[in-house]
Scaffold this active site. Structure first.
Site, PDB file in Angstrom:
ATOM      1  N   LYS A 196      33.257  -7.561 -97.835  1.00 22.40           N
ATOM      2  CA  LYS A 196      32.025  -6.919 -97.466  1.00 22.40           C
ATOM      3  C   LYS A 196      31.492  -6.961 -96.103  1.00 22.40           C
ATOM      4  CE  LYS A 196      31.568  -6.874-102.241  1.00 22.40           C
ATOM      5  NZ  LYS A 196      31.657  -5.818-102.877  1.00 22.40           N
ATOM      6  N   TYR A 215      32.899 -13.420-111.089  1.00 23.62           N
ATOM      7  CA  TYR A 215      34.105 -12.198-110.888  1.00 23.62           C
ATOM      8  C   TYR A 215      34.923 -12.311-109.564  1.00 23.62           C
ATOM      9  CZ  TYR A 215      35.798  -7.602-110.465  1.00 23.62           C
ATOM     10  OH  TYR A 215      36.753  -6.317-110.377  1.00 23.62           O
ATOM     11  N   ASP A 268      34.349 -18.360-103.446  1.00 26.39           N
ATOM     12  CA  ASP A 268      34.763 -17.044-103.358  1.00 26.39           C
ATOM     13  C   ASP A 268      33.188 -16.262-102.510  1.00 26.39           C
ATOM     14  OD1 ASP A 268      34.530 -14.105-103.439  1.00 26.39           O
ATOM     15  OD2 ASP A 268      35.258 -14.026-105.519  1.00 26.39           O
TER      16      ASP A 268
END
Length: 472
Positions: free
Chosen positions: A312, A189, A284
């Protein structure tokens, strides 16, 4: 009406009715207030009554009652909890239930929730303002920290989310190579941008959505997919589309199909094949950046990609994202180059401040050794307890990231992950919630530990797992 203490706002538990005059009945005035909880009541009965009341009201206000799909508990059933406060490794809901938290706001809370030094720094920064929409010195400070830490990053562009970072890096890869096609991996994702919603993991997998309505066919026409850990399929795609592939993008360690590690040699092979075909390799690292090591997955595995996305942790709990890579590639980004990407709140002083102080804490000696120790104890304890109780289990971890499946395994890709008994996971999840342990509410999400987790937290979690495994 009900008021939330410390916020000064009220909400109505009844559905919103537009264009109607405001009325206040005596019954509505008597609705009980929901106060901020600062500590859990000992030996109190587990209840989600207030969470249920708030969530039912939320369903009339927001799609599904949430602002991000997995929060709705669709795959685990039962009532979602409404969080009231967090501190360190623990969280409290509006009913006063206390939990050991292994979600950590989906990763950012690696040094613990509401860290005192971070909060103090934010308070000082807020005195100067929350957003400038103009350059500030703090951007330079965090940029230097990221560049010095992450092997692939020579220049960086800050944005506001991981999705935004992946959107930008995809456009950049196409601009730099002059090619259109990309390869992504099934179950990985990279945010909810149209080109990535093809065989995506995370909430898409959790809700059983193969893709997403509203995504034009043209938007995904140039997205090629391969099973994770399958280098032969990648080689075949490069052969079939020779000279057309701009980049390969992947989670170096998958966290959005559950936790899945790369097979030995897989990342090396991707690095080699992309070089041979003049394509870019993109990691990623929105989840793995500064979590597997200070330099991320690329430092941990010794593989340097061409471009990297981050998020994050580098915002320390505030909304942030970033993409970076080789200078010659990054100088394509406006205003240095012709590839346009912008953001009013990008590099805002609050996110930069929280990121700086979070990374400073992670630089302290022993941080990653501690994460490795407690996470190893946690996952070993949970998997062994499950097997002892007669359940098919497998799991793994690296430093502060972990996961487990209700299947014998091994799990190398999303198809393997789908062999897990998700119904059993749901029962386990709800049991752990009642025992005061908060895990990600989906079989297809990784878990996270942080420096604030104590050995007592780990032992209590394993004991809770043993109890729940016997019950299910």
């Amino acid at each position: 009406m009900a008021a939330i203490s410390g916020v000064g706002l009220t909400w109505n538990s009844k559905p919103c009715q537009k264009h109607l005059p405001s009325t206040r009945s005596s019954s509505s005035r008597r609705r009980s207030q929901i106060r901020m909880t600062v500590s859990v009541q000992k030996n109190k009965t587990f209840t989600l009554e207030k969470s249920e009341e708030i969530f039912n009201a939320a369903k009339e206000l927001m799609p599904g009652g949430v602002n991000s799909p997995v929060r709705a508990f669709k795959s685990v059933g039962g009532q979602p909890i409404v969080v009231d406060s967090v501190k360190g490794s623990h969280m409290w809901d509006v009913d006063g239930n206390e939990y050991i938290d292994y979600v950590g706001s989906w990763g950012p809370a690696i040094i613990g929730h509401a860290d005192e030094k971070v909060l103090a720094a934010l308070a000082e920064t807020m005195k100067k303002g929350t957003s400038f929409g103009a350059p500030c010195l703090l951007e330079n400070v965090l940029a230097k920290m990221v560049i010095s830490a992450v092997p692939s990053v020579e220049m960086v562009r800050f944005v506001n989310s991981g999705t935004e970072a992946c959107m930008g890096v995809l456009r950049l890869a196409r601009a730099f190579t002059g090619r259109q096609k990309i390869i992504k991996f099934e179950g990985c994702y990279h945010g909810h941008a149209d080109p990535f919603l093809v065989k995506a993991g995370s909430g898409v997998a959790t809700l059983g959505l193969p893709d997403s309505p509203g995504v034009p066919q043209a938007a995904t026409h140039d997205t090629l997919t391969s099973p994770y850990n399958d280098i032969q399929t990648v080689e075949n795609l490069f052969q079939t589309h020779k000279g057309e592939i701009a980049a390969v993008i992947l989670e170096a360690v998958v966290g959005n199909s559950g936790y899945i590690e790369p097979k030995p040699g897989f990342l090396n092979a991707l690095r080699q094949i992309t070089k041979e075909n003049d394509a870019l390799l993109i990691f990623d690292e929105v989840m793995t950046g500064f979590r597997l090591s200070y330099g991320g997955a690329q430092e941990y595995f010794g593989i340097t990609p061409d471009l990297t996305t981050l998020g994050k942790i580098i915002g320390g709990g505030l909304p942030v994202g970033a993409y970076g890579g080789r200078r010659e590639i990054m100088e394509m980004v406006a205003p240095a180059g012709p590839m346009y990407q912008a953001g009013t709140l990008s590099g805002n002083p609050l996110a930069m401040t929280a990121g700086i102080h979070t990374l400073e804490r992670l630089m302290e000696p022993g941080s990653y050794e501690y994460l490795d120790k407690i996470t190893g104890e946690l996952i070993t304890g949970i998997v062994n307890a499950g097997k002892k109780a007669g359940h098919s289990m497998c799991g793994g971890y690296i430093r502060g990231m972990f996961g487990f499946f209700f299947t014998d395994g091994p799990v190398y890709n999303f198809e393997d992950a789908k062999m897990s008994d998700t119904a059993k996971f749901a029962r386990f999840y709800r049991g752990m919630l009642e025992e005061g342990v908060y895990l990600a509410p989906s079989q297809y999400e990784a878990g996270f530990t942080g420096l604030a987790h104590t050995p007592e937290d780990i032992q209590r979690t394993i004991e809770a797992a043993e109890k729940v495994f016997r019950a299910i």
